[in-house]
Scaffold this motif. Structure first.
Motif, PDB file in Angstrom:
ATOM      1  N   ARG A 100      -3.987 -64.473  37.950  1.00 26.63           N
ATOM      2  CA  ARG A 100      -2.610 -64.927  38.129  1.00 26.63           C
ATOM      3  C   ARG A 100      -1.871 -64.776  36.801  1.00 26.63           C
ATOM      4  O   ARG A 100      -2.412 -65.069  35.740  1.00 26.63           O
ATOM      5  N   PHE A 101      -0.630 -64.300  36.848  1.00 27.89           N
ATOM      6  CA  PHE A 101       0.181 -64.132  35.639  1.00 27.89           C
ATOM      7  C   PHE A 101       0.385 -65.498  34.986  1.00 27.89           C
ATOM      8  O   PHE A 101       0.861 -66.437  35.626  1.00 27.89           O
ATOM      9  N   GLN A 102       0.029 -65.608  33.729  1.00 26.13           N
ATOM     10  CA  GLN A 102       0.096 -66.880  33.008  1.00 26.13           C
ATOM     11  C   GLN A 102       1.378 -67.066  32.209  1.00 26.13           C
ATOM     12  O   GLN A 102       1.644 -68.168  31.737  1.00 26.13           O
ATOM     13  N   ASP A 103       2.154 -66.016  32.019  1.00 26.99           N
ATOM     14  CA  ASP A 103       3.351 -66.056  31.182  1.00 26.99           C
ATOM     15  C   ASP A 103       3.034 -66.669  29.820  1.00 26.99           C
ATOM     16  O   ASP A 103       3.715 -67.579  29.343  1.00 26.99           O
ATOM     17  N   LEU A 104       1.974 -66.155  29.218  1.00 28.97           N
ATOM     18  CA  LEU A 104       1.544 -66.642  27.911  1.00 28.97           C
ATOM     19  C   LEU A 104       2.600 -66.336  26.852  1.00 28.97           C
ATOM     20  O   LEU A 104       3.333 -65.344  26.964  1.00 28.97           O
ATOM     21  N   PRO A 105       2.674 -67.162  25.820  1.00 26.08           N
ATOM     22  CA  PRO A 105       3.567 -66.824  24.715  1.00 26.08           C
ATOM     23  C   PRO A 105       3.079 -65.538  24.070  1.00 26.08           C
ATOM     24  O   PRO A 105       1.894 -65.191  24.164  1.00 26.08           O
ATOM     25  N   LEU A 106       3.996 -64.831  23.425  1.00 20.18           N
ATOM     26  CA  LEU A 106       3.653 -63.560  22.777  1.00 20.18           C
ATOM     27  C   LEU A 106       3.441 -63.749  21.279  1.00 20.18           C
ATOM     28  O   LEU A 106       4.233 -64.439  20.620  1.00 20.18           O
ATOM     29  N   ALA A 107       2.423 -63.099  20.758  1.00 21.18           N
ATOM     30  CA  ALA A 107       2.227 -63.026  19.311  1.00 21.18           C
ATOM     31  C   ALA A 107       3.268 -62.060  18.746  1.00 21.18           C
ATOM     32  O   ALA A 107       3.914 -61.310  19.489  1.00 21.18           O
ATOM     33  N   ASP A 108       3.409 -62.067  17.439  1.00 22.04           N
ATOM     34  CA  ASP A 108       4.293 -61.096  16.798  1.00 22.04           C
ATOM     35  C   ASP A 108       3.828 -59.691  17.151  1.00 22.04           C
ATOM     36  O   ASP A 108       2.633 -59.425  17.242  1.00 22.04           O
ATOM     37  N   ARG A 109       4.782 -58.813  17.332  1.00 19.33           N
ATOM     38  CA  ARG A 109       4.462 -57.449  17.749  1.00 19.33           C
ATOM     39  C   ARG A 109       3.610 -56.709  16.720  1.00 19.33           C
ATOM     40  O   ARG A 109       2.841 -55.818  17.066  1.00 19.33           O
ATOM     41  N   ASP A 110       3.712 -57.078  15.463  1.00 22.62           N
ATOM     42  CA  ASP A 110       2.941 -56.389  14.432  1.00 22.62           C
ATOM     43  C   ASP A 110       1.542 -56.988  14.227  1.00 22.62           C
ATOM     44  O   ASP A 110       0.782 -56.499  13.394  1.00 22.62           O
TER      45      ASP A 110
END
Length: 121
Positions: A5-15
């Protein structure tokens, strides 16, 4: 077979660099899943074999790491999973009926990153 199931986790910095082996160890420790997978461990992956959920080898497409104590999607991991879905590294061995759902799951993270999934370009 099962797409998580999609968790909509927070995103880390792209780098942020991606080290899947190190992330795997941190996710296991964070989830308390050193001996066998559990629901928290599952949330870090996009797909697992529902016929063998107690086997670590059943889990594929790890896209998250534990950052500051929180499960977090890592853009480079999402992109690596997207590349695998496009055939990189020999592709992935999952049932054909799961492929569109996996791509949909990953596409949500691409959108969250402000990008377009490679199969939608």
């Amino acid at each position: 077979m099962t797409v998580t199931r999609f968790q909509d986790l927070p995103l880390a910095d792209r780098d942020r660099q991606w080290d899947g082996d190190a992330a795997e160890k941190r996710v296991r420790a964070w989830a308390g899943a050193e001996k066998e997978p559990d629901a928290k461990y599952r949330d870090a992956h996009v797909w697992y074999d529902g016929d063998a959920p107690d086997n670590f080898e059943s889990y594929k497409l790890l896209i998250a790491d534990v950052i500051d104590g929180r499960l977090t999607a890592v853009p480079h991991a999402v992109m690596a999973a997207g590349a695998v879905m496009q055939g990189a590294r020999g592709g992935i061995d999952v049932p054909e009926e799961d492929v569109d759902r996996i791509k949909s799951h990953l596409a949500k993270y691409y959108a969250k990153m402000g990008d377009t999934a490679p199969w939608e370009r």
